[in-house]
Design an enzyme around this catalytic site. Sequence first.
Site, mmCIF file in Angstrom:
data_model
loop_
_atom_site.group_PDB
_atom_site.id
_atom_site.type_symbol
_atom_site.label_atom_id
_atom_site.label_comp_id
_atom_site.label_asym_id
_atom_site.label_seq_id
_atom_site.Cartn_x
_atom_site.Cartn_y
_atom_site.Cartn_z
ATOM 1 N N ASP A 113 0.837 -1.198 0.000
ATOM 2 C CA ASP A 113 0.000 0.000 0.000
ATOM 3 C C ASP A 113 0.874 1.250 0.000
ATOM 4 O O ASP A 113 1.810 1.368 0.797
ATOM 5 C CB ASP A 113 -0.905 -0.013 1.239
ATOM 6 C CG ASP A 113 -1.955 1.075 1.213
ATOM 7 O OD1 ASP A 113 -2.446 1.393 0.114
ATOM 8 O OD2 ASP A 113 -2.304 1.594 2.291
ATOM 9 N N HIS A 114 0.586 2.172 -0.892
ATOM 10 C CA HIS A 114 1.278 3.467 -0.953
ATOM 11 C C HIS A 114 2.800 3.324 -0.978
ATOM 12 O O HIS A 114 3.517 4.014 -0.247
ATOM 13 C CB HIS A 114 0.850 4.375 0.204
ATOM 14 C CG HIS A 114 -0.533 4.912 0.058
ATOM 15 N ND1 HIS A 114 -0.850 5.934 -0.806
ATOM 16 C CD2 HIS A 114 -1.699 4.545 0.652
ATOM 17 C CE1 HIS A 114 -2.148 6.186 -0.730
ATOM 18 N NE2 HIS A 114 -2.679 5.342 0.141
ATOM 19 N N GLY A 130 -9.031 5.886 2.263
ATOM 20 C CA GLY A 130 -9.586 6.787 3.269
ATOM 21 C C GLY A 130 -11.005 6.463 3.665
ATOM 22 O O GLY A 130 -11.809 7.361 3.923
ATOM 23 N N THR A 175 -7.054 3.419 9.635
ATOM 24 C CA THR A 175 -7.169 4.178 10.883
ATOM 25 C C THR A 175 -8.235 3.607 11.808
ATOM 26 O O THR A 175 -8.054 3.564 13.035
ATOM 27 C CB THR A 175 -7.480 5.656 10.571
ATOM 28 O OG1 THR A 175 -6.483 6.167 9.693
ATOM 29 C CG2 THR A 175 -7.510 6.488 11.837
ATOM 30 N N ASN A 183 -10.332 0.591 1.264
ATOM 31 C CA ASN A 183 -9.167 0.559 2.160
ATOM 32 C C ASN A 183 -9.528 1.058 3.558
ATOM 33 O O ASN A 183 -10.120 2.137 3.696
ATOM 34 C CB ASN A 183 -8.050 1.438 1.596
ATOM 35 C CG ASN A 183 -7.294 0.765 0.476
ATOM 36 O OD1 ASN A 183 -7.877 0.083 -0.363
ATOM 37 N ND2 ASN A 183 -5.986 0.949 0.453
ATOM 38 N N VAL A 184 -9.128 0.282 4.566
ATOM 39 C CA VAL A 184 -9.397 0.644 5.959
ATOM 40 C C VAL A 184 -8.115 0.483 6.761
ATOM 41 O O VAL A 184 -7.510 -0.591 6.762
ATOM 42 C CB VAL A 184 -10.509 -0.236 6.562
ATOM 43 C CG1 VAL A 184 -10.682 0.069 8.048
ATOM 44 C CG2 VAL A 184 -11.819 -0.020 5.825
ATOM 45 N N SER A 228 -12.018 4.794 6.394
ATOM 46 C CA SER A 228 -12.265 4.722 7.841
ATOM 47 C C SER A 228 -13.241 5.810 8.275
ATOM 48 O O SER A 228 -13.023 6.992 8.007
ATOM 49 C CB SER A 228 -10.954 4.874 8.620
ATOM 50 O OG SER A 228 -10.140 3.736 8.481
ATOM 51 N N HIS A 263 -7.183 10.334 4.314
ATOM 52 C CA HIS A 263 -6.590 9.385 5.251
ATOM 53 C C HIS A 263 -6.818 9.873 6.678
ATOM 54 O O HIS A 263 -6.734 11.063 6.957
ATOM 55 C CB HIS A 263 -5.095 9.227 4.983
ATOM 56 C CG HIS A 263 -4.800 8.570 3.673
ATOM 57 N ND1 HIS A 263 -4.011 9.153 2.697
ATOM 58 C CD2 HIS A 263 -5.191 7.379 3.160
ATOM 59 C CE1 HIS A 263 -3.932 8.343 1.660
ATOM 60 N NE2 HIS A 263 -4.639 7.266 1.913
ATOM 61 N N GLY A 264 -7.097 8.938 7.577
ATOM 62 C CA GLY A 264 -7.381 9.288 8.961
ATOM 63 C C GLY A 264 -8.879 9.278 9.228
ATOM 64 O O GLY A 264 -9.685 8.950 8.359
#
EC number: 4.1.2.40
Length: 284
Positions: free
Chosen positions: A82-83, A209, A233, A230-231, A211, A180-181
């Site tokens: 990831d990233h 992002g 945080t 994608n999860v 979450s 993100h977060g």
Amino acid sequence: MYVVSTKQMLNNAQRGGYAVPAFNIHNLETMQVVVETAANLHAPVIIAGTPGTFTHAGTENLLALVSAMAKQYHHPLAIHLDHHTKFDDIAQKVRSGVRSVMIDASHLPFAQNISRVKEVVDFCHRFDVSVEAELGQLGGQEDDVQVNEADALYTNPVQAREFAEATGIDSLAVAIGTAHGMYASAPVLDFSRLENIRQWVNLPLVLHGASGLSTKDIQQTIKLGICKINVATELKNAFSQALKNYLTEHPEATDPRDYLQSAKSAMRDVVSKVIADCGCEGRA
């Protein structure tokens, strides 16, 4: 047999109208919870790790754990970079056995993003490794990368088609208003933009992002073409808060095998909810 590429997973999701959750793992307990829950629910899942996670745990160790747990539960798993941003780093991990990669060059100008991504695609496809890339930029922080909200860029639908065709990627991460977060307030997602991207691009689309997004928003993005959610945080927060609460209530606790159970239980609730939101139970 059980450690697979994400390409078939996401193509199946695209045909079936559901999404595959990618859970960022940070320790053994997170991986245990994700795999056990997915196996119990017969749900496809992706084990994702940022460069920081691979440095923390070790590439060979993560690969061995994923392989062992996939065999133990007779459940197919994908391990995903990831990233990741550096070609040499990606190449080394692919040669070690990783079969799914996200090359993130979204911070570069459009032409340079294409060039960087195509280099990775050309290499990875020689090893039957699937490649995800991002067009546009999410705000927030992922590992050591911080993008201010003012600098976040939404994905241009017309550029998305050119990008996909020029690079040969297998899936496209889009920027439609997530970050993100966790969110201080509910984000406003650009569903019309996502629908437009779907009309221009016939690849599985990826939402970073996620979450803290509502079930309604997640399911609407899936209807409009998102195949991977994608999860990260949300799992970290559940783990750390439950652990803090337990140690506050039980200051005498010293055995990690005991005090980590509450953290695992909190993460299990998150994983179960995300799988339900993605509509992928029974799809593995």
